[in-house]
Design a protein around this motif. Sequence first.
Motif, PDB file in Angstrom:
ATOM      1  N   LEU A 179      11.083  -5.202 -14.412  1.00 64.44           N
ATOM      2  CA  LEU A 179      10.490  -6.600 -14.078  1.00 64.44           C
ATOM      3  C   LEU A 179       9.050  -6.256 -13.538  1.00 64.44           C
ATOM      4  N   ARG A 180       8.211  -6.988 -14.394  1.00 66.72           N
ATOM      5  CA  ARG A 180       6.610  -6.787 -14.182  1.00 66.72           C
ATOM      6  C   ARG A 180       6.163  -7.811 -12.857  1.00 66.72           C
ATOM      7  N   ARG A 181       5.510  -6.990 -12.150  1.00 65.19           N
ATOM      8  CA  ARG A 181       4.811  -7.983 -11.114  1.00 65.19           C
ATOM      9  C   ARG A 181       5.784  -8.807 -10.135  1.00 65.19           C
ATOM     10  N   THR A 182       6.805  -8.017  -9.716  1.00 65.53           N
ATOM     11  CA  THR A 182       7.677  -8.646  -9.070  1.00 65.53           C
ATOM     12  C   THR A 182       8.392  -7.945  -7.855  1.00 65.53           C
ATOM     13  N   TRP A 217       0.874  -1.422   0.002  1.00 68.05           N
ATOM     14  CA  TRP A 217      -0.126   0.000  -0.051  1.00 68.05           C
ATOM     15  C   TRP A 217       0.821   1.222   0.135  1.00 68.05           C
ATOM     16  N   ALA A 218       2.068   1.401   0.771  1.00 68.26           N
ATOM     17  CA  ALA A 218       2.950   2.429   0.798  1.00 68.26           C
ATOM     18  C   ALA A 218       3.495   2.560  -0.352  1.00 68.26           C
ATOM     19  N   LEU A 219       3.943   1.425  -1.066  1.00 68.81           N
ATOM     20  CA  LEU A 219       4.667   1.477  -2.316  1.00 68.81           C
ATOM     21  C   LEU A 219       3.636   2.148  -3.433  1.00 68.81           C
ATOM     22  N   ARG A 220       2.304   1.927  -3.432  1.00 65.61           N
ATOM     23  CA  ARG A 220       1.379   2.359  -4.551  1.00 65.61           C
ATOM     24  C   ARG A 220       1.553   3.897  -4.219  1.00 65.61           C
ATOM     25  N   VAL A 234      -1.067   9.708 -12.176  1.00 63.06           N
ATOM     26  CA  VAL A 234      -0.670   9.714 -13.557  1.00 63.06           C
ATOM     27  C   VAL A 234       0.678   8.992 -14.102  1.00 63.06           C
ATOM     28  N   ASP A 235       1.193   8.470 -13.069  1.00 54.32           N
ATOM     29  CA  ASP A 235       2.480   7.860 -13.634  1.00 54.32           C
ATOM     30  C   ASP A 235       2.097   6.579 -14.319  1.00 54.32           C
ATOM     31  N   PRO A 236       2.857   6.314 -15.474  1.00 53.92           N
ATOM     32  CA  PRO A 236       2.334   5.180 -16.206  1.00 53.92           C
ATOM     33  C   PRO A 236       2.851   3.909 -15.722  1.00 53.92           C
ATOM     34  N   PHE A 237       3.929   3.946 -14.682  1.00 56.56           N
ATOM     35  CA  PHE A 237       4.373   2.967 -14.107  1.00 56.56           C
ATOM     36  C   PHE A 237       3.574   2.555 -12.835  1.00 56.56           C
ATOM     37  N   ARG A 238       2.738   3.184 -12.446  1.00 53.73           N
ATOM     38  CA  ARG A 238       2.066   3.020 -11.287  1.00 53.73           C
ATOM     39  C   ARG A 238       1.547   1.739 -11.274  1.00 53.73           C
ATOM     40  N   PRO A 239       1.779   0.927 -10.321  1.00 57.97           N
ATOM     41  CA  PRO A 239       1.322  -0.645 -10.623  1.00 57.97           C
ATOM     42  C   PRO A 239      -0.047  -0.715 -10.316  1.00 57.97           C
ATOM     43  N   SER A 240      -0.941  -1.603 -11.290  1.00 57.41           N
ATOM     44  CA  SER A 240      -2.414  -1.771 -10.878  1.00 57.41           C
ATOM     45  C   SER A 240      -2.510  -2.648  -9.596  1.00 57.41           C
ATOM     46  N   MET A 241      -3.727  -2.652  -9.403  1.00 56.03           N
ATOM     47  CA  MET A 241      -4.122  -3.628  -8.028  1.00 56.03           C
ATOM     48  C   MET A 241      -3.797  -5.214  -8.439  1.00 56.03           C
ATOM     49  N   PHE A 268      26.973  -1.269 -15.703  1.00 58.99           N
ATOM     50  CA  PHE A 268      26.157  -1.686 -14.534  1.00 58.99           C
ATOM     51  C   PHE A 268      24.643  -2.314 -15.459  1.00 58.99           C
ATOM     52  N   ILE A 269      24.072  -3.217 -15.253  1.00 57.18           N
ATOM     53  CA  ILE A 269      22.863  -3.840 -15.543  1.00 57.18           C
ATOM     54  C   ILE A 269      21.792  -3.553 -14.402  1.00 57.18           C
ATOM     55  N   CYS A 270      20.975  -2.887 -14.243  1.00 57.54           N
ATOM     56  CA  CYS A 270      20.057  -2.615 -13.044  1.00 57.54           C
ATOM     57  C   CYS A 270      18.701  -3.108 -13.119  1.00 57.54           C
ATOM     58  N   PHE A 271      18.367  -4.102 -12.522  1.00 58.25           N
ATOM     59  CA  PHE A 271      16.861  -4.854 -12.558  1.00 58.25           C
ATOM     60  C   PHE A 271      16.153  -4.024 -11.443  1.00 58.25           C
ATOM     61  N   TRP A 272      14.899  -3.538 -11.836  1.00 60.58           N
ATOM     62  CA  TRP A 272      13.921  -2.902 -10.969  1.00 60.58           C
ATOM     63  C   TRP A 272      12.710  -3.151 -11.169  1.00 60.58           C
ATOM     64  N   SER A 273      11.801  -2.918 -10.298  1.00 60.35           N
ATOM     65  CA  SER A 273      10.247  -3.454 -10.474  1.00 60.35           C
ATOM     66  C   SER A 273       9.356  -2.487  -9.928  1.00 60.35           C
ATOM     67  N   HIS A 274       8.258  -2.079 -10.653  1.00 56.84           N
ATOM     68  CA  HIS A 274       7.338  -1.292 -10.089  1.00 56.84           C
ATOM     69  C   HIS A 274       6.526  -1.565  -9.097  1.00 56.84           C
ATOM     70  N   CYS A 275       6.717  -2.968  -8.844  1.00 55.14           N
ATOM     71  CA  CYS A 275       6.231  -3.676  -7.382  1.00 55.14           C
ATOM     72  C   CYS A 275       7.163  -4.070  -6.188  1.00 55.14           C
ATOM     73  N   ASP A 276       8.087  -3.210  -6.412  1.00 55.09           N
ATOM     74  CA  ASP A 276       9.266  -3.563  -5.350  1.00 55.09           C
ATOM     75  C   ASP A 276       8.810  -2.823  -3.978  1.00 55.09           C
TER      76      ASP A 276
END
Length: 297
Positions: free
Chosen positions: A274-277, A53-56, A62-69, A247-255
Amino acid sequence: MLARIQRLIVFSLLAAGFAGAVFAILLARYWLAFVVPIASVCGYAVVLAIEFWALRASYDAVDPFRPSMRDLFAAWAGESLAAPRAFLWRQPFFERAFDDSLGGVAQGRRGVVLVHGFFCNRAIWNPWLREFDRAGIPFIAVNLEPVFGSIDDYRATIGSAVDRLRVATSLPPVVVAHSMGGLAVRAWLATRDDKDAAYRVVTIATPHAGTRMALGSRARNIGQMQLESPWLAELRSREDPAGRARFICFWSHCDNIVFPTRSATLEGADNRHLRRTAHVQMSLNRDAIAAVRELVS
Protein backbone atom coordinates in the motif's frame (compact mmCIF):
# COMPACT_ATOMS: atom_id res chain seq x y z
CA MET A 1 -10.40 -2.29 30.29
CA LEU A 2 -8.52 -0.49 27.52
CA ALA A 3 -11.52 1.74 26.78
CA ARG A 4 -11.44 2.92 30.41
CA ILE A 5 -7.71 3.66 30.19
CA GLN A 6 -8.18 5.63 26.99
CA ARG A 7 -11.16 7.53 28.42
CA LEU A 8 -8.94 8.52 31.35
CA ILE A 9 -6.32 9.76 28.89
CA VAL A 10 -8.92 11.80 26.99
CA PHE A 11 -10.36 13.38 30.15
CA SER A 12 -6.86 14.09 31.48
CA LEU A 13 -5.94 15.88 28.25
CA LEU A 14 -9.16 17.90 28.36
CA ALA A 15 -8.62 18.79 32.02
CA ALA A 16 -5.03 19.85 31.35
CA GLY A 17 -6.13 21.99 28.41
CA PHE A 18 -8.92 23.59 30.42
CA ALA A 19 -6.63 24.28 33.37
CA GLY A 20 -4.04 25.80 31.07
CA ALA A 21 -6.64 28.06 29.46
CA VAL A 22 -8.00 29.18 32.85
CA PHE A 23 -4.49 29.91 34.10
CA ALA A 24 -3.76 31.97 30.98
CA ILE A 25 -6.96 34.00 31.46
CA LEU A 26 -6.15 34.65 35.12
CA LEU A 27 -2.77 36.00 34.03
CA ALA A 28 -4.50 38.10 31.36
CA ARG A 29 -2.52 36.22 28.73
CA TYR A 30 -5.57 35.53 26.62
CA TRP A 31 -3.59 34.43 23.61
CA LEU A 32 -2.21 31.54 25.67
CA ALA A 33 -5.72 30.14 26.02
CA PHE A 34 -5.59 29.40 22.29
CA VAL A 35 -1.95 28.33 22.21
CA VAL A 36 -2.34 25.52 24.79
CA PRO A 37 -4.71 23.27 22.76
CA ILE A 38 -2.85 24.05 19.54
CA ALA A 39 0.43 23.08 21.22
CA SER A 40 -1.08 19.74 22.28
CA VAL A 41 -2.09 18.93 18.72
CA CYS A 42 1.25 20.06 17.33
CA GLY A 43 3.09 18.03 19.97
CA TYR A 44 1.44 14.83 18.79
CA ALA A 45 2.21 15.68 15.16
CA VAL A 46 5.87 16.21 16.11
CA VAL A 47 6.02 12.77 17.77
CA LEU A 48 4.62 11.24 14.59
CA ALA A 49 7.17 13.16 12.52
CA ILE A 50 9.99 11.63 14.60
CA GLU A 51 8.56 8.17 13.94
CA PHE A 52 8.51 8.83 10.20
CA TRP A 53 12.09 10.12 10.33
CA ALA A 54 13.17 6.89 12.06
CA LEU A 55 11.22 4.91 9.45
CA ARG A 56 13.04 6.56 6.54
CA ALA A 57 16.38 6.11 8.28
CA SER A 58 15.73 2.36 8.41
CA TYR A 59 16.00 2.18 4.60
CA ASP A 60 19.17 1.95 2.55
CA ALA A 61 19.52 4.97 0.29
CA VAL A 62 19.42 2.74 -2.81
CA ASP A 63 16.34 0.78 -1.76
CA PRO A 64 13.67 1.27 -4.46
CA PHE A 65 10.95 1.14 -1.79
CA ARG A 66 12.54 3.91 0.28
CA PRO A 67 9.71 6.44 0.73
CA SER A 68 10.16 9.88 -0.75
CA MET A 69 9.57 12.99 1.32
CA ARG A 70 6.28 13.46 -0.55
CA ASP A 71 5.24 9.93 0.43
CA LEU A 72 6.17 10.53 4.05
CA PHE A 73 4.36 13.86 4.22
CA ALA A 74 1.16 12.35 2.80
CA ALA A 75 1.33 9.45 5.26
CA TRP A 76 2.17 11.75 8.18
CA ALA A 77 -0.78 14.04 7.39
CA GLY A 78 -3.16 11.12 7.11
CA GLU A 79 -1.93 9.50 10.32
CA SER A 80 -2.16 12.80 12.20
CA LEU A 81 -5.91 12.63 11.56
CA ALA A 82 -6.53 8.88 11.71
CA ALA A 83 -4.70 7.99 14.92
CA PRO A 84 -6.38 10.57 17.24
CA ARG A 85 -9.81 9.52 15.92
CA ALA A 86 -8.99 5.93 16.78
CA PHE A 87 -7.33 6.39 20.17
CA LEU A 88 -9.16 9.45 21.53
CA TRP A 89 -12.65 8.97 20.10
CA ARG A 90 -13.64 5.66 18.55
CA GLN A 91 -11.94 3.27 20.97
CA PRO A 92 -12.61 5.07 24.28
CA PHE A 93 -16.29 5.77 23.63
CA PHE A 94 -17.62 3.42 20.93
CA GLU A 95 -16.23 0.01 21.85
CA ARG A 96 -19.72 -1.54 21.67
CA ALA A 97 -21.21 0.52 18.87
CA PHE A 98 -21.63 -2.69 16.85
CA ASP A 99 -22.42 -6.00 18.51
CA ASP A 100 -21.12 -9.23 17.02
CA SER A 101 -23.42 -10.43 14.24
CA LEU A 102 -24.23 -14.15 14.24
CA GLY A 103 -27.95 -14.33 13.67
CA GLY A 104 -30.28 -13.95 10.70
CA VAL A 105 -28.92 -15.38 7.48
CA ALA A 106 -25.53 -16.35 8.94
CA GLN A 107 -25.94 -20.08 8.23
CA GLY A 108 -24.12 -20.93 5.01
CA ARG A 109 -22.52 -17.50 4.60
CA ARG A 110 -18.82 -17.12 5.35
CA GLY A 111 -18.04 -14.77 8.22
CA VAL A 112 -15.13 -12.66 9.45
CA VAL A 113 -13.24 -12.66 12.76
CA LEU A 114 -11.46 -9.36 13.39
CA VAL A 115 -8.45 -9.10 15.72
CA HIS A 116 -7.03 -5.72 16.75
CA GLY A 117 -3.44 -4.77 17.57
CA PHE A 118 -1.50 -3.43 20.53
CA PHE A 119 -3.21 -0.84 22.77
CA CYS A 120 -6.36 -1.08 20.70
CA ASN A 121 -9.79 -2.63 21.12
CA ARG A 122 -12.51 -3.89 18.80
CA ALA A 123 -13.72 -0.36 18.03
CA ILE A 124 -10.80 0.18 15.66
CA TRP A 125 -12.84 -2.01 13.28
CA ASN A 126 -16.06 0.04 13.55
CA PRO A 127 -15.92 1.28 9.93
CA TRP A 128 -15.58 -2.37 8.82
CA LEU A 129 -18.33 -3.53 11.17
CA ARG A 130 -20.74 -0.90 9.89
CA GLU A 131 -20.12 -2.06 6.32
CA PHE A 132 -20.39 -5.76 7.22
CA ASP A 133 -23.58 -5.13 9.19
CA ARG A 134 -25.23 -3.43 6.21
CA ALA A 135 -24.11 -6.21 3.86
CA GLY A 136 -25.31 -8.99 6.16
CA ILE A 137 -21.82 -10.46 6.59
CA PRO A 138 -21.49 -12.40 9.88
CA PHE A 139 -18.66 -11.14 12.08
CA ILE A 140 -17.06 -11.28 15.51
CA ALA A 141 -14.65 -8.57 16.65
CA VAL A 142 -12.62 -9.60 19.71
CA ASN A 143 -10.96 -7.71 22.53
CA LEU A 144 -7.47 -8.97 23.44
CA GLU A 145 -6.66 -8.87 27.14
CA PRO A 146 -4.58 -8.46 29.24
CA VAL A 147 -3.44 -5.33 27.43
CA PHE A 148 0.25 -5.83 28.30
CA GLY A 149 0.29 -9.64 28.56
CA SER A 150 1.95 -12.25 26.40
CA ILE A 151 0.73 -12.61 22.83
CA ASP A 152 0.20 -16.29 23.65
CA ASP A 153 -2.48 -15.22 26.14
CA TYR A 154 -4.72 -14.18 23.24
CA ARG A 155 -4.92 -17.56 21.52
CA ALA A 156 -7.96 -18.77 23.49
CA THR A 157 -9.92 -15.59 22.67
CA ILE A 158 -9.24 -15.96 18.96
CA GLY A 159 -9.98 -19.69 18.98
CA SER A 160 -13.29 -19.19 20.77
CA ALA A 161 -14.38 -16.51 18.25
CA VAL A 162 -13.45 -18.70 15.27
CA ASP A 163 -15.27 -21.71 16.71
CA ARG A 164 -18.40 -19.66 17.46
CA LEU A 165 -18.51 -18.29 13.94
CA ARG A 166 -17.95 -21.73 12.40
CA VAL A 167 -20.89 -23.09 14.38
CA ALA A 168 -23.09 -20.16 13.31
CA THR A 169 -22.19 -20.32 9.61
CA SER A 170 -21.01 -23.93 9.07
CA LEU A 171 -17.97 -22.47 7.29
CA PRO A 172 -14.44 -21.59 8.44
CA PRO A 173 -14.18 -17.80 8.64
CA VAL A 174 -11.76 -15.30 7.19
CA VAL A 175 -9.59 -13.97 10.03
CA VAL A 176 -8.49 -10.32 9.70
CA ALA A 177 -5.83 -8.91 12.00
CA HIS A 178 -4.14 -5.53 12.39
CA SER A 179 -0.60 -5.09 13.72
CA MET A 180 0.14 -7.30 16.78
CA GLY A 181 -3.16 -9.10 16.16
CA GLY A 182 -1.60 -10.88 13.19
CA LEU A 183 1.04 -12.41 15.45
CA ALA A 184 -1.67 -13.53 17.87
CA VAL A 185 -3.46 -15.24 14.97
CA ARG A 186 -0.25 -16.99 13.89
CA ALA A 187 0.34 -18.13 17.48
CA TRP A 188 -3.20 -19.51 17.60
CA LEU A 189 -2.89 -21.30 14.26
CA ALA A 190 0.43 -22.85 15.29
CA THR A 191 -1.34 -24.70 18.11
CA ARG A 192 -4.22 -26.01 16.00
CA ASP A 193 -4.32 -29.53 14.67
CA ASP A 194 -7.08 -28.34 12.34
CA LYS A 195 -5.13 -26.13 9.94
CA ASP A 196 -8.35 -25.41 8.02
CA ALA A 197 -9.87 -23.60 11.02
CA ALA A 198 -9.44 -20.32 9.13
CA TYR A 199 -10.40 -20.11 5.47
CA ARG A 200 -7.91 -17.29 4.86
CA VAL A 201 -5.91 -14.95 7.10
CA VAL A 202 -5.53 -11.28 6.20
CA THR A 203 -2.91 -9.35 8.17
CA ILE A 204 -2.55 -5.59 7.99
CA ALA A 205 0.65 -3.89 9.18
CA THR A 206 1.67 -6.93 11.25
CA PRO A 207 5.32 -7.09 12.41
CA HIS A 208 5.82 -10.68 11.27
CA ALA A 209 9.60 -10.35 11.65
CA GLY A 210 9.41 -7.79 14.45
CA THR A 211 9.92 -4.03 14.52
CA ARG A 212 12.54 -1.59 15.78
CA MET A 213 9.78 0.32 17.56
CA ALA A 214 9.55 -2.54 20.09
CA LEU A 215 12.99 -1.89 21.58
CA GLY A 216 13.30 -0.91 25.23
CA SER A 217 9.85 -1.87 26.52
CA ARG A 218 9.18 -4.12 29.53
CA ALA A 219 5.70 -5.11 28.34
CA ARG A 220 5.75 -8.79 27.41
CA ASN A 221 3.87 -8.44 24.14
CA ILE A 222 6.05 -5.55 22.98
CA GLY A 223 9.18 -7.51 23.84
CA GLN A 224 7.91 -10.41 21.75
CA MET A 225 7.64 -8.04 18.79
CA GLN A 226 11.30 -7.02 18.86
CA LEU A 227 13.24 -7.73 15.68
CA GLU A 228 14.07 -11.44 15.49
CA SER A 229 13.02 -11.99 19.09
CA PRO A 230 13.29 -15.50 20.59
CA TRP A 231 9.49 -15.62 20.70
CA LEU A 232 9.25 -14.95 16.94
CA ALA A 233 11.90 -17.57 16.21
CA GLU A 234 10.04 -20.13 18.32
CA LEU A 235 6.78 -19.26 16.55
CA ARG A 236 8.35 -19.85 13.13
CA SER A 237 9.65 -23.24 14.27
CA ARG A 238 6.08 -24.35 15.07
CA GLU A 239 4.53 -23.18 11.81
CA ASP A 240 3.84 -25.11 8.65
CA PRO A 241 5.46 -23.07 5.84
CA ALA A 242 2.81 -24.34 3.41
CA GLY A 243 0.16 -22.67 5.55
CA ARG A 244 1.48 -19.24 4.61
CA ALA A 245 -0.18 -19.59 1.23
CA ARG A 246 -3.42 -18.88 3.12
CA PHE A 247 -2.13 -15.44 4.18
CA ILE A 248 -2.69 -12.09 2.51
CA CYS A 249 -0.34 -9.54 4.09
CA PHE A 250 -0.88 -5.82 3.53
CA TRP A 251 2.22 -3.72 4.16
CA SER A 252 3.35 -0.19 3.45
CA HIS A 253 6.69 1.50 2.90
CA CYS A 254 5.26 4.34 5.02
CA ASP A 255 4.41 2.28 8.12
CA ASN A 256 5.61 4.42 11.04
CA ILE A 257 5.32 1.58 13.59
CA VAL A 258 6.49 -1.55 11.75
CA PHE A 259 9.94 -1.05 10.29
CA PRO A 260 11.96 -2.26 8.54
CA THR A 261 8.68 -2.22 6.68
CA ARG A 262 9.21 -5.56 4.92
CA SER A 263 8.83 -7.08 8.37
CA ALA A 264 5.10 -6.90 7.64
CA THR A 265 5.46 -9.46 4.82
CA LEU A 266 5.61 -13.25 5.01
CA GLU A 267 7.54 -15.54 2.69
CA GLY A 268 5.08 -17.61 0.69
CA ALA A 269 2.15 -15.28 1.40
CA ASP A 270 0.28 -12.98 -0.96
CA ASN A 271 2.03 -9.75 0.07
CA ARG A 272 0.25 -6.59 -1.08
CA HIS A 273 1.89 -3.19 -0.91
CA LEU A 274 0.00 0.00 0.00
CA ARG A 275 1.45 3.37 -1.00
CA ARG A 276 1.58 6.40 1.27
CA THR A 277 -0.33 4.66 4.05
CA ALA A 278 0.71 4.78 7.71
CA HIS A 279 0.10 2.25 10.47
CA VAL A 280 -3.36 3.16 11.79
CA GLN A 281 -4.48 4.32 8.35
CA MET A 282 -3.93 0.81 7.02
CA SER A 283 -6.63 -0.53 9.34
CA LEU A 284 -9.10 1.61 7.37
CA ASN A 285 -7.71 0.98 3.89
CA ARG A 286 -10.34 0.39 1.22
CA ASP A 287 -8.18 -2.12 -0.67
CA ALA A 288 -7.97 -4.29 2.45
CA ILE A 289 -11.72 -4.07 3.06
CA ALA A 290 -12.43 -4.90 -0.58
CA ALA A 291 -10.11 -7.92 -0.43
CA VAL A 292 -11.96 -9.31 2.59
CA ARG A 293 -15.36 -8.69 1.06
CA GLU A 294 -14.23 -10.59 -2.04
CA LEU A 295 -13.13 -13.54 0.12
CA VAL A 296 -16.53 -13.82 1.80
CA SER A 297 -18.66 -13.18 -1.28
